[in-house]
Write a protein that holds these residues in place. Structure first.
Motif, mmCIF file in Angstrom:
data_model
loop_
_atom_site.group_PDB
_atom_site.id
_atom_site.type_symbol
_atom_site.label_atom_id
_atom_site.label_comp_id
_atom_site.label_asym_id
_atom_site.label_seq_id
_atom_site.Cartn_x
_atom_site.Cartn_y
_atom_site.Cartn_z
ATOM 1 N N LEU A 110 3.389 75.478 137.159
ATOM 2 C CA LEU A 110 3.822 74.937 138.442
ATOM 3 C C LEU A 110 5.226 75.427 138.811
ATOM 4 C CD1 LEU A 110 2.574 71.244 138.435
ATOM 5 C CD2 LEU A 110 1.904 73.066 139.988
ATOM 6 N N HIS A 111 6.129 75.396 137.849
ATOM 7 C CA HIS A 111 7.492 75.835 138.152
ATOM 8 C C HIS A 111 7.549 77.330 138.431
ATOM 9 C CE1 HIS A 111 8.750 71.870 136.584
ATOM 10 N NE2 HIS A 111 9.744 72.051 137.443
ATOM 11 N N ASP B 169 23.039 65.035 136.548
ATOM 12 C CA ASP B 169 21.929 65.745 135.900
ATOM 13 C C ASP B 169 20.827 66.084 136.900
ATOM 14 O OD1 ASP B 169 23.173 65.740 133.474
ATOM 15 O OD2 ASP B 169 22.230 63.886 132.794
ATOM 16 N N LEU C 177 5.468 67.983 140.445
ATOM 17 C CA LEU C 177 6.442 68.585 139.528
ATOM 18 C C LEU C 177 7.138 67.488 138.729
ATOM 19 C CD1 LEU C 177 8.121 71.117 141.980
ATOM 20 C CD2 LEU C 177 6.498 71.664 140.179
ATOM 21 N N GLU C 178 7.374 67.780 137.492
ATOM 22 C CA GLU C 178 8.117 66.834 136.653
ATOM 23 C C GLU C 178 9.448 67.471 136.289
ATOM 24 O OE1 GLU C 178 5.725 65.892 133.318
ATOM 25 O OE2 GLU C 178 4.108 65.011 134.525
ATOM 26 N N ALA C 179 10.482 66.668 136.448
ATOM 27 C CA ALA C 179 11.831 67.182 136.135
ATOM 28 C C ALA C 179 11.972 67.409 134.632
ATOM 29 C CB ALA C 179 12.881 66.193 136.616
ATOM 30 N N ASP C 180 12.613 68.491 134.305
ATOM 31 C CA ASP C 180 12.867 68.807 132.899
ATOM 32 C C ASP C 180 14.094 68.024 132.440
ATOM 33 O OD1 ASP C 180 13.173 69.816 130.428
ATOM 34 O OD2 ASP C 180 13.320 71.929 131.018
ATOM 35 N N ARG C 181 13.861 66.963 131.712
ATOM 36 C CA ARG C 181 14.963 66.071 131.311
ATOM 37 C C ARG C 181 15.899 66.716 130.294
ATOM 38 N NH1 ARG C 181 15.155 62.488 135.301
ATOM 39 N NH2 ARG C 181 13.030 61.982 135.933
ATOM 40 N N LYS D 150 30.349 66.944 132.549
ATOM 41 C CA LYS D 150 30.520 65.852 133.519
ATOM 42 C C LYS D 150 31.980 65.423 133.615
ATOM 43 C CE LYS D 150 25.941 63.784 133.027
ATOM 44 N NZ LYS D 150 25.459 64.441 131.815
ATOM 45 N N VAL E 96 6.403 77.455 141.926
ATOM 46 C CA VAL E 96 7.416 76.925 142.863
ATOM 47 C C VAL E 96 8.458 77.983 143.179
ATOM 48 C CG1 VAL E 96 9.357 75.314 142.965
ATOM 49 C CG2 VAL E 96 7.098 74.488 142.377
ATOM 50 N N LEU F 96 -0.477 68.370 140.828
ATOM 51 C CA LEU F 96 0.516 69.315 141.353
ATOM 52 C C LEU F 96 1.929 68.735 141.424
ATOM 53 C CD1 LEU F 96 -1.523 70.905 144.278
ATOM 54 C CD2 LEU F 96 -1.108 71.826 142.010
ATOM 55 N N TYR G 276 10.947 65.458 142.158
ATOM 56 C CA TYR G 276 11.999 65.140 141.189
ATOM 57 C C TYR G 276 12.642 63.781 141.485
ATOM 58 C CZ TYR G 276 12.123 69.900 139.253
ATOM 59 O OH TYR G 276 11.824 71.078 138.629
ATOM 60 N N ILE H 193 17.305 69.466 130.782
ATOM 61 C CA ILE H 193 18.375 70.123 131.540
ATOM 62 C C ILE H 193 19.372 69.066 131.985
ATOM 63 C CG2 ILE H 193 18.934 71.463 133.590
ATOM 64 C CD1 ILE H 193 16.116 72.624 133.481
ATOM 65 N N VAL H 194 20.554 69.155 131.456
ATOM 66 C CA VAL H 194 21.601 68.199 131.826
ATOM 67 C C VAL H 194 22.870 68.972 132.174
ATOM 68 C CG1 VAL H 194 20.739 66.282 130.457
ATOM 69 C CG2 VAL H 194 22.291 67.938 129.424
ATOM 70 N N TYR H 195 23.671 68.342 132.970
ATOM 71 C CA TYR H 195 24.961 68.932 133.315
ATOM 72 C C TYR H 195 25.951 68.541 132.217
ATOM 73 C CZ TYR H 195 28.798 70.577 136.168
ATOM 74 O OH TYR H 195 29.887 71.268 136.642
ATOM 75 N N TYR I 171 21.904 68.729 139.229
ATOM 76 C CA TYR I 171 21.962 70.034 138.548
ATOM 77 C C TYR I 171 20.559 70.620 138.378
ATOM 78 C CZ TYR I 171 22.961 73.445 134.888
ATOM 79 O OH TYR I 171 23.068 74.597 134.152
ATOM 80 N N ARG I 172 19.621 69.781 138.004
ATOM 81 C CA ARG I 172 18.237 70.261 137.862
ATOM 82 C C ARG I 172 17.705 70.779 139.193
ATOM 83 N NH1 ARG I 172 17.600 66.087 133.805
ATOM 84 N NH2 ARG I 172 17.382 64.473 135.367
ATOM 85 N N LEU J 207 19.509 74.063 139.970
ATOM 86 C CA LEU J 207 19.161 75.109 139.002
ATOM 87 C C LEU J 207 17.738 75.610 139.220
ATOM 88 C CD1 LEU J 207 19.928 76.731 136.465
ATOM 89 C CD2 LEU J 207 19.017 74.858 135.099
ATOM 90 N N LYS J 208 16.828 74.707 139.492
ATOM 91 C CA LYS J 208 15.444 75.130 139.702
ATOM 92 C C LYS J 208 15.290 75.903 140.999
ATOM 93 C CE LYS J 208 13.337 73.668 136.060
ATOM 94 N NZ LYS J 208 12.672 74.629 135.157
#
Lengths: 152, 323
Positions: free
Chosen positions: A91-92, A6, B93-97, B104, A95, B91, A111, B99-101, A9-10, A13-14
Protein backbone atom coordinates in the motif's frame (compact mmCIF):
# COMPACT_ATOMS: atom_id res chain seq x y z
CA UNK A 1 4.84 18.77 21.13
CA UNK A 2 5.61 15.22 22.18
CA UNK A 3 2.08 14.32 21.16
CA UNK A 4 2.08 15.65 17.63
CA UNK A 5 5.68 15.55 16.52
CA UNK A 6 5.75 11.86 15.66
CA UNK A 7 2.52 11.85 13.69
CA UNK A 8 3.51 14.99 11.86
CA UNK A 9 6.90 13.54 11.05
CA UNK A 10 5.38 10.34 9.71
CA UNK A 11 2.98 12.31 7.56
CA UNK A 12 5.72 14.44 6.03
CA UNK A 13 8.22 11.64 5.72
CA UNK A 14 5.79 9.38 3.89
CA UNK A 15 4.98 12.20 1.53
CA UNK A 16 8.52 13.27 0.79
CA UNK A 17 10.57 10.11 1.40
CA UNK A 18 13.32 12.44 2.59
CA UNK A 19 14.05 12.27 6.30
CA UNK A 20 16.37 15.28 6.31
CA UNK A 21 13.91 17.56 4.61
CA UNK A 22 11.10 16.15 6.71
CA UNK A 23 12.89 17.10 9.89
CA UNK A 24 13.45 20.60 8.55
CA UNK A 25 9.77 20.95 7.76
CA UNK A 26 8.79 19.75 11.23
CA UNK A 27 11.05 22.32 12.79
CA UNK A 28 9.61 25.02 10.55
CA UNK A 29 6.09 24.03 11.51
CA UNK A 30 6.75 24.15 15.22
CA UNK A 31 8.56 27.44 14.82
CA UNK A 32 5.58 28.89 12.97
CA UNK A 33 3.32 27.63 15.70
CA UNK A 34 5.55 29.28 18.29
CA UNK A 35 5.51 32.57 16.46
CA UNK A 36 1.73 32.56 16.07
CA UNK A 37 0.94 30.87 19.35
CA UNK A 38 -1.12 33.86 20.50
CA UNK A 39 -3.54 33.41 17.62
CA UNK A 40 -3.86 29.62 17.71
CA UNK A 41 -6.73 27.97 19.49
CA UNK A 42 -5.43 25.31 21.84
CA UNK A 43 -7.87 22.78 20.43
CA UNK A 44 -6.66 23.38 16.89
CA UNK A 45 -2.96 23.04 17.45
CA UNK A 46 -2.82 19.70 15.70
CA UNK A 47 -4.76 20.97 12.70
CA UNK A 48 -2.52 24.03 12.56
CA UNK A 49 0.59 21.89 12.54
CA UNK A 50 -0.71 19.62 9.81
CA UNK A 51 -1.86 22.59 7.76
CA UNK A 52 1.54 24.20 8.02
CA UNK A 53 3.24 20.92 7.23
CA UNK A 54 1.04 20.30 4.21
CA UNK A 55 1.62 23.71 2.70
CA UNK A 56 5.35 23.65 3.41
CA UNK A 57 5.54 20.22 1.88
CA UNK A 58 3.62 21.22 -1.23
CA UNK A 59 5.86 24.25 -1.65
CA UNK A 60 8.91 22.07 -1.36
CA UNK A 61 7.61 19.55 -3.89
CA UNK A 62 6.78 22.26 -6.39
CA UNK A 63 10.14 23.89 -5.90
CA UNK A 64 11.88 20.56 -6.33
CA UNK A 65 9.96 19.97 -9.52
CA UNK A 66 10.99 23.33 -10.87
CA UNK A 67 14.61 22.92 -9.98
CA UNK A 68 15.15 19.51 -11.47
CA UNK A 69 14.32 18.20 -14.88
CA UNK A 70 13.94 14.75 -13.47
CA UNK A 71 10.58 13.47 -12.47
CA UNK A 72 10.43 14.05 -8.74
CA UNK A 73 8.14 11.13 -8.17
CA UNK A 74 10.39 8.74 -9.98
CA UNK A 75 13.30 9.82 -7.84
CA UNK A 76 11.34 9.23 -4.69
CA UNK A 77 9.76 5.95 -5.59
CA UNK A 78 11.32 2.67 -4.51
CA UNK A 79 13.52 0.86 -6.93
CA UNK A 80 11.70 -2.42 -6.89
CA UNK A 81 8.25 -3.60 -5.94
CA UNK A 82 9.33 -7.16 -5.41
CA UNK A 83 9.72 -8.77 -2.04
CA UNK A 84 6.89 -7.11 -0.14
CA UNK A 85 6.30 -8.81 3.13
CA UNK A 86 2.85 -7.51 3.90
CA UNK A 87 -0.02 -5.55 2.50
CA UNK A 88 0.98 -2.30 4.19
CA UNK A 89 4.25 -2.24 2.33
CA UNK A 90 2.41 -2.71 -0.91
CA UNK A 91 0.00 0.00 0.00
CA UNK A 92 2.73 2.47 0.89
CA UNK A 93 4.51 1.66 -2.31
CA UNK A 94 1.29 2.38 -4.15
CA UNK A 95 0.69 5.58 -2.20
CA UNK A 96 4.01 6.91 -3.35
CA UNK A 97 2.73 6.71 -6.89
CA UNK A 98 -0.31 8.83 -6.19
CA UNK A 99 -0.43 12.53 -7.03
CA UNK A 100 0.73 14.52 -4.02
CA UNK A 101 -2.65 15.94 -3.19
CA UNK A 102 -4.27 12.48 -3.22
CA UNK A 103 -1.42 11.12 -1.17
CA UNK A 104 -1.83 13.87 1.40
CA UNK A 105 -5.56 13.50 1.82
CA UNK A 106 -5.36 9.72 2.09
CA UNK A 107 -2.66 9.94 4.73
CA UNK A 108 -4.55 12.56 6.68
CA UNK A 109 -7.62 10.35 6.50
CA UNK A 110 -5.93 7.10 7.48
CA UNK A 111 -3.08 8.17 9.70
CA UNK A 112 -4.88 10.83 11.69
CA UNK A 113 -8.53 9.93 11.11
CA UNK A 114 -9.50 13.39 9.94
CA UNK A 115 -12.96 13.99 8.51
CA UNK A 116 -13.53 15.39 5.03
CA UNK A 117 -14.19 18.79 6.52
CA UNK A 118 -11.03 18.79 8.56
CA UNK A 119 -8.96 17.65 5.61
CA UNK A 120 -10.59 20.37 3.58
CA UNK A 121 -9.50 22.96 6.13
CA UNK A 122 -5.98 21.61 6.24
CA UNK A 123 -5.41 21.32 2.54
CA UNK A 124 -7.48 24.28 1.44
CA UNK A 125 -9.63 22.37 -1.02
CA UNK A 126 -13.36 21.77 -0.87
CA UNK A 127 -14.96 18.84 0.91
CA UNK A 128 -16.27 17.49 -2.38
CA UNK A 129 -12.80 17.57 -3.83
CA UNK A 130 -11.43 15.80 -0.78
CA UNK A 131 -14.01 13.10 -1.17
CA UNK A 132 -13.29 12.69 -4.86
CA UNK A 133 -9.55 12.49 -4.27
CA UNK A 134 -9.96 9.87 -1.58
CA UNK A 135 -12.26 7.79 -3.78
CA UNK A 136 -9.86 7.98 -6.70
CA UNK A 137 -6.94 7.09 -4.47
CA UNK A 138 -8.77 4.07 -3.02
CA UNK A 139 -9.67 2.77 -6.45
CA UNK A 140 -6.09 3.24 -7.60
CA UNK A 141 -4.77 1.44 -4.54
CA UNK A 142 -7.23 -1.37 -5.14
CA UNK A 143 -6.14 -1.73 -8.72
CA UNK A 144 -2.48 -1.61 -7.63
CA UNK A 145 -3.06 -4.41 -5.16
CA UNK A 146 -4.83 -6.33 -7.83
CA UNK A 147 -1.84 -5.97 -10.09
CA UNK A 148 0.73 -6.89 -7.51
CA UNK A 149 -1.23 -9.51 -5.65
CA UNK A 150 0.48 -12.30 -7.48
CA UNK A 151 3.88 -10.87 -6.51
CA UNK A 152 3.18 -10.65 -2.78
CA UNK B 1 -77.96 11.62 -35.82
CA UNK B 2 -81.63 10.74 -35.73
CA UNK B 3 -82.03 11.84 -39.30
CA UNK B 4 -79.02 9.61 -40.27
CA UNK B 5 -80.56 6.54 -38.60
CA UNK B 6 -83.90 7.32 -40.22
CA UNK B 7 -82.10 7.49 -43.55
CA UNK B 8 -80.46 4.06 -42.99
CA UNK B 9 -83.87 2.52 -42.19
CA UNK B 10 -85.24 3.82 -45.40
CA UNK B 11 -82.21 2.52 -47.44
CA UNK B 12 -81.25 -0.98 -46.26
CA UNK B 13 -78.65 -1.55 -48.99
CA UNK B 14 -76.63 1.36 -47.89
CA UNK B 15 -76.82 0.20 -44.33
CA UNK B 16 -75.12 -3.14 -45.17
CA UNK B 17 -72.25 -1.32 -46.96
CA UNK B 18 -71.67 0.87 -43.95
CA UNK B 19 -71.11 -2.18 -41.72
CA UNK B 20 -68.36 -3.49 -44.03
CA UNK B 21 -66.23 -0.31 -43.42
CA UNK B 22 -65.49 -0.96 -39.70
CA UNK B 23 -61.72 -1.57 -38.75
CA UNK B 24 -60.80 -5.01 -37.37
CA UNK B 25 -59.46 -5.03 -33.72
CA UNK B 26 -56.42 -7.17 -32.44
CA UNK B 27 -56.42 -8.53 -28.94
CA UNK B 28 -53.14 -9.69 -27.11
CA UNK B 29 -52.62 -13.28 -26.17
CA UNK B 30 -52.52 -13.29 -22.43
CA UNK B 31 -51.13 -16.79 -22.32
CA UNK B 32 -47.74 -15.85 -23.73
CA UNK B 33 -45.29 -14.81 -20.89
CA UNK B 34 -41.55 -13.87 -20.59
CA UNK B 35 -39.95 -16.27 -18.17
CA UNK B 36 -36.45 -14.61 -17.65
CA UNK B 37 -37.65 -11.43 -16.12
CA UNK B 38 -35.08 -11.59 -13.18
CA UNK B 39 -32.18 -11.56 -15.56
CA UNK B 40 -33.20 -8.18 -16.77
CA UNK B 41 -32.77 -6.59 -13.31
CA UNK B 42 -29.36 -4.88 -12.82
CA UNK B 43 -27.67 -4.31 -9.46
CA UNK B 44 -24.97 -1.79 -8.53
CA UNK B 45 -22.54 -4.65 -8.23
CA UNK B 46 -22.95 -5.39 -11.89
CA UNK B 47 -21.49 -2.06 -12.90
CA UNK B 48 -17.76 -1.86 -12.16
CA UNK B 49 -17.41 1.81 -11.51
CA UNK B 50 -20.57 2.01 -9.48
CA UNK B 51 -19.60 -1.02 -7.44
CA UNK B 52 -16.18 0.41 -6.63
CA UNK B 53 -17.61 3.73 -5.60
CA UNK B 54 -20.23 2.04 -3.49
CA UNK B 55 -17.61 -0.18 -1.87
CA UNK B 56 -15.37 2.75 -1.10
CA UNK B 57 -18.29 4.70 0.31
CA UNK B 58 -19.26 1.70 2.40
CA UNK B 59 -15.86 1.46 4.06
CA UNK B 60 -15.49 5.20 4.35
CA UNK B 61 -18.77 5.32 6.20
CA UNK B 62 -20.45 7.56 3.67
CA UNK B 63 -23.53 5.41 3.06
CA UNK B 64 -26.78 5.93 4.82
CA UNK B 65 -28.26 3.12 6.85
CA UNK B 66 -30.60 1.99 4.08
CA UNK B 67 -27.86 2.14 1.48
CA UNK B 68 -25.63 0.06 3.72
CA UNK B 69 -28.31 -2.60 4.07
CA UNK B 70 -28.92 -2.72 0.35
CA UNK B 71 -25.23 -3.02 -0.36
CA UNK B 72 -24.74 -5.74 2.21
CA UNK B 73 -27.74 -7.58 0.78
CA UNK B 74 -26.31 -7.41 -2.70
CA UNK B 75 -22.96 -8.68 -1.45
CA UNK B 76 -24.56 -11.58 0.34
CA UNK B 77 -26.05 -12.76 -2.93
CA UNK B 78 -22.70 -12.90 -4.68
CA UNK B 79 -19.64 -14.29 -2.94
CA UNK B 80 -17.19 -13.14 -5.59
CA UNK B 81 -18.44 -9.60 -5.38
CA UNK B 82 -18.31 -9.73 -1.59
CA UNK B 83 -14.66 -10.77 -1.74
CA UNK B 84 -13.89 -7.92 -4.11
CA UNK B 85 -15.65 -5.50 -1.81
CA UNK B 86 -13.72 -6.71 1.21
CA UNK B 87 -10.47 -5.77 -0.51
CA UNK B 88 -11.54 -2.15 -0.35
CA UNK B 89 -11.71 -2.52 3.37
CA UNK B 90 -8.06 -3.43 3.47
CA UNK B 91 -6.92 -0.28 1.76
CA UNK B 92 -6.61 1.67 4.97
CA UNK B 93 -3.07 2.86 5.55
CA UNK B 94 -1.60 2.19 8.94
CA UNK B 95 0.95 4.56 10.39
CA UNK B 96 4.35 3.07 11.03
CA UNK B 97 4.72 3.62 14.77
CA UNK B 98 8.42 2.88 14.60
CA UNK B 99 8.96 6.15 12.83
CA UNK B 100 9.39 8.78 15.50
CA UNK B 101 10.84 12.23 15.56
CA UNK B 102 13.98 11.82 17.62
CA UNK B 103 14.99 15.37 18.36
CA UNK B 104 11.89 16.55 20.11
CA UNK B 105 13.99 18.53 22.54
CA UNK B 106 15.09 20.79 19.69
CA UNK B 107 11.51 21.71 19.02
CA UNK B 108 10.99 23.05 22.48
CA UNK B 109 11.48 26.74 22.93
CA UNK B 110 13.09 27.85 26.12
CA UNK B 111 11.08 30.63 27.59
CA UNK B 112 13.32 33.14 29.29
CA UNK B 113 11.40 35.06 31.87
CA UNK B 114 12.62 38.43 32.98
CA UNK B 115 11.26 38.91 36.44
CA UNK B 116 10.91 42.28 38.00
CA UNK B 117 13.96 41.91 40.15
CA UNK B 118 16.23 41.91 37.13
CA UNK B 119 14.95 45.31 36.11
CA UNK B 120 15.38 46.59 39.63
CA UNK B 121 18.87 45.15 39.71
CA UNK B 122 19.76 46.76 36.41
CA UNK B 123 18.57 50.15 37.61
CA UNK B 124 20.53 49.71 40.83
CA UNK B 125 23.62 48.77 38.85
CA UNK B 126 23.27 51.88 36.72
CA UNK B 127 22.92 54.06 39.78
CA UNK B 128 25.95 52.42 41.35
CA UNK B 129 27.95 52.93 38.19
CA UNK B 130 26.93 56.55 38.03
CA UNK B 131 27.94 57.01 41.67
CA UNK B 132 31.30 55.41 41.08
CA UNK B 133 31.93 57.58 38.06
CA UNK B 134 30.97 60.86 39.65
CA UNK B 135 32.19 60.39 43.18
CA UNK B 136 35.34 62.37 44.20
CA UNK B 137 38.39 60.55 43.04
CA UNK B 138 41.13 59.58 45.51
CA UNK B 139 43.75 60.81 43.12
CA UNK B 140 42.22 64.24 42.89
CA UNK B 141 43.51 67.32 44.49
CA UNK B 142 43.44 67.99 48.16
CA UNK B 143 41.05 70.66 49.17
CA UNK B 144 42.37 74.21 48.90
CA UNK B 145 42.34 74.89 52.60
CA UNK B 146 44.69 72.15 53.86
CA UNK B 147 46.74 72.41 50.72
CA UNK B 148 49.67 74.14 52.30
CA UNK B 149 49.74 71.79 55.22
CA UNK B 150 49.58 68.80 53.00
CA UNK B 151 52.19 70.07 50.69
CA UNK B 152 54.92 68.09 52.34
CA UNK B 153 53.09 65.40 54.06
CA UNK B 154 50.74 64.44 51.30
CA UNK B 155 52.45 65.53 48.18
CA UNK B 156 51.91 63.53 45.05
CA UNK B 157 54.51 60.99 44.16
CA UNK B 158 56.95 63.19 42.31
CA UNK B 159 56.54 66.47 44.05
CA UNK B 160 59.45 67.82 46.02
CA UNK B 161 58.77 70.27 48.74
CA UNK B 162 58.87 73.67 47.13
CA UNK B 163 61.49 75.92 48.49
CA UNK B 164 61.19 78.28 45.65
CA UNK B 165 60.10 81.79 46.07
CA UNK B 166 56.49 81.93 45.42
CA UNK B 167 54.79 84.95 44.19
CA UNK B 168 51.31 85.51 45.35
CA UNK B 169 49.19 86.96 42.71
CA UNK B 170 45.79 86.75 44.31
CA UNK B 171 46.21 86.81 48.04
CA UNK B 172 42.52 87.39 48.59
CA UNK B 173 41.86 83.81 47.64
CA UNK B 174 44.41 82.37 50.01
CA UNK B 175 43.14 81.50 53.42
CA UNK B 176 46.05 82.39 55.67
CA UNK B 177 45.50 80.22 58.70
CA UNK B 178 45.29 76.75 57.15
CA UNK B 179 48.05 77.42 54.67
CA UNK B 180 50.69 78.26 57.16
CA UNK B 181 52.20 75.26 58.81
CA UNK B 182 54.74 75.17 61.59
CA UNK B 183 57.06 72.90 59.65
CA UNK B 184 57.54 75.41 56.93
CA UNK B 185 58.37 78.21 59.38
CA UNK B 186 56.58 80.64 57.23
CA UNK B 187 53.93 82.08 59.47
CA UNK B 188 53.03 84.83 57.09
CA UNK B 189 53.35 83.74 53.62
CA UNK B 190 52.20 86.91 51.90
CA UNK B 191 54.74 89.02 53.79
CA UNK B 192 57.60 86.79 52.96
CA UNK B 193 56.60 86.56 49.43
CA UNK B 194 56.33 90.24 49.21
CA UNK B 195 59.80 90.60 50.70
CA UNK B 196 61.18 88.22 48.22
CA UNK B 197 59.73 90.08 45.37
CA UNK B 198 61.24 93.33 46.55
CA UNK B 199 64.73 91.97 46.80
CA UNK B 200 66.90 91.33 43.76
CA UNK B 201 66.71 87.66 44.48
CA UNK B 202 70.33 86.86 45.29
CA UNK B 203 69.21 83.83 47.17
CA UNK B 204 67.91 82.35 44.03
CA UNK B 205 71.35 82.32 42.54
CA UNK B 206 73.00 81.10 45.70
CA UNK B 207 70.47 78.41 46.24
CA UNK B 208 69.27 77.38 42.88
CA UNK B 209 65.77 76.37 42.90
CA UNK B 210 65.43 72.70 42.36
CA UNK B 211 63.38 71.63 39.46
CA UNK B 212 60.02 71.09 40.84
CA UNK B 213 57.95 68.58 39.04
CA UNK B 214 54.57 69.87 38.40
CA UNK B 215 51.98 68.02 40.37
CA UNK B 216 49.80 66.19 38.00
CA UNK B 217 46.89 66.85 40.20
CA UNK B 218 47.33 70.54 40.24
CA UNK B 219 44.04 72.28 40.25
CA UNK B 220 43.06 74.64 37.58
CA UNK B 221 40.64 76.69 39.47
CA UNK B 222 41.29 79.84 37.63
CA UNK B 223 41.32 78.38 34.21
CA UNK B 224 38.50 79.03 31.86
CA UNK B 225 35.94 76.32 31.81
CA UNK B 226 35.77 74.07 28.83
CA UNK B 227 36.88 70.79 27.47
CA UNK B 228 40.37 71.59 26.41
CA UNK B 229 43.81 70.12 26.73
CA UNK B 230 45.68 73.17 25.64
CA UNK B 231 46.19 74.69 29.07
CA UNK B 232 49.72 75.09 30.27
CA UNK B 233 50.67 73.15 33.30
CA UNK B 234 51.61 76.13 35.37
CA UNK B 235 51.42 75.42 39.00
CA UNK B 236 48.46 77.17 40.41
CA UNK B 237 48.10 76.15 43.97
CA UNK B 238 45.38 78.10 45.64
CA UNK B 239 46.25 81.15 43.66
CA UNK B 240 50.01 80.65 43.76
CA UNK B 241 51.75 80.52 40.45
CA UNK B 242 55.12 79.00 39.95
CA UNK B 243 56.97 80.31 36.97
CA UNK B 244 60.03 78.14 37.14
CA UNK B 245 60.69 75.62 34.44
CA UNK B 246 58.91 72.52 35.38
CA UNK B 247 59.43 68.88 34.78
CA UNK B 248 56.43 67.89 32.77
CA UNK B 249 55.86 64.28 31.97
CA UNK B 250 55.76 63.90 28.26
CA UNK B 251 53.10 61.29 28.32
CA UNK B 252 50.44 60.45 30.75
CA UNK B 253 47.30 58.43 30.62
CA UNK B 254 44.37 60.34 29.36
CA UNK B 255 42.21 59.01 32.15
CA UNK B 256 44.57 60.48 34.74
CA UNK B 257 44.67 63.78 32.97
CA UNK B 258 40.93 63.90 32.83
CA UNK B 259 40.76 63.02 36.48
CA UNK B 260 42.74 66.14 37.19
CA UNK B 261 40.43 68.21 35.07
CA UNK B 262 37.34 66.79 36.64
CA UNK B 263 38.66 67.12 40.14
CA UNK B 264 39.46 70.72 39.50
CA UNK B 265 35.97 71.31 38.26
CA UNK B 266 34.41 69.59 41.24
CA UNK B 267 36.51 71.49 43.69
CA UNK B 268 35.86 74.83 42.15
CA UNK B 269 33.51 77.21 43.83
CA UNK B 270 31.18 77.57 40.92
CA UNK B 271 31.03 73.89 40.17
CA UNK B 272 28.20 72.61 38.15
CA UNK B 273 28.24 68.88 38.11
CA UNK B 274 25.67 68.65 35.38
CA UNK B 275 27.22 71.23 33.13
CA UNK B 276 28.00 70.25 29.58
CA UNK B 277 31.72 70.61 30.23
CA UNK B 278 31.61 68.32 33.18
CA UNK B 279 29.50 65.74 31.43
CA UNK B 280 31.73 65.89 28.38
CA UNK B 281 34.87 65.36 30.40
CA UNK B 282 33.21 62.59 32.39
CA UNK B 283 32.22 60.80 29.22
CA UNK B 284 35.70 61.17 27.84
CA UNK B 285 37.16 59.84 31.06
CA UNK B 286 34.84 56.85 30.89
CA UNK B 287 36.02 56.13 27.36
CA UNK B 288 39.63 56.49 28.44
CA UNK B 289 39.12 54.05 31.29
CA UNK B 290 37.28 51.59 29.10
CA UNK B 291 40.12 51.67 26.62
CA UNK B 292 42.31 49.86 29.15
CA UNK B 293 44.93 52.58 29.54
CA UNK B 294 45.53 52.65 25.82
CA UNK B 295 44.69 56.33 25.50
CA UNK B 296 47.56 58.60 26.43
CA UNK B 297 47.99 62.32 26.26
CA UNK B 298 51.26 63.61 24.90
CA UNK B 299 52.44 66.97 26.13
CA UNK B 300 54.87 69.40 24.67
CA UNK B 301 57.69 71.22 26.40
CA UNK B 302 55.34 73.96 27.42
CA UNK B 303 53.16 71.51 29.27
CA UNK B 304 50.22 71.73 26.93
CA UNK B 305 48.66 68.62 25.57
CA UNK B 306 49.55 68.36 21.93
CA UNK B 307 47.98 65.10 21.00
CA UNK B 308 45.99 62.16 22.26
CA UNK B 309 47.24 58.75 21.19
CA UNK B 310 45.68 55.34 21.11
CA UNK B 311 47.91 52.31 21.04
CA UNK B 312 46.84 48.70 20.85
CA UNK B 313 48.09 45.65 19.05
CA UNK B 314 45.81 46.15 16.11
CA UNK B 315 45.34 49.87 15.99
CA UNK B 316 47.37 52.92 16.78
CA UNK B 317 46.57 56.50 16.00
CA UNK B 318 47.19 59.97 17.28
CA UNK B 319 44.84 62.91 17.26
CA UNK B 320 46.32 66.43 17.44
CA UNK B 321 44.73 68.71 19.99
CA UNK B 322 44.25 72.45 19.92
CA UNK B 323 45.73 73.22 16.55
Amino acid sequence: MDTWADGLYRFVLKNLSDSEKSRDIIQDCFEKMWVHRENIDAEKVKAYLFTAAHHTMIDYIRKAKRETSLDWKKVAEPVSHHGYSDLQEVLHAAVERLPEIQRSVVMLRDYEGYSYREISEITGITEVQVKVYIYRARIYLKSYIGQIQSVV
Amino acid sequence: MDEFQLFLKENHDLASELEMGELPALFPNEDIRFEAKEELKKSVIDHDTEFQERAVAYYEGDLSLNEQKDFEASLSENAAVATAAQQFGKLKLEADRTIVYENKAQLKKKIVLFPLWTKVASVAAMLLLAYLLFQPNDRTLPQPEPLAGNFRSKTPRNIVAPKAVIKVEEPQKVKPTPIVTPKQNQPKVPAKQKANTDEPKPEKKANPVPRIPVPETAPSLLRPRGVSFGQPDDVELAGMTHKEPVLVPKEMELADLLSVQLAAMRNSDDRELLSMDHLGLSGLQLIARMSGKRLTARKGNDGTVHSVSYNSRLLAFSIPVNR
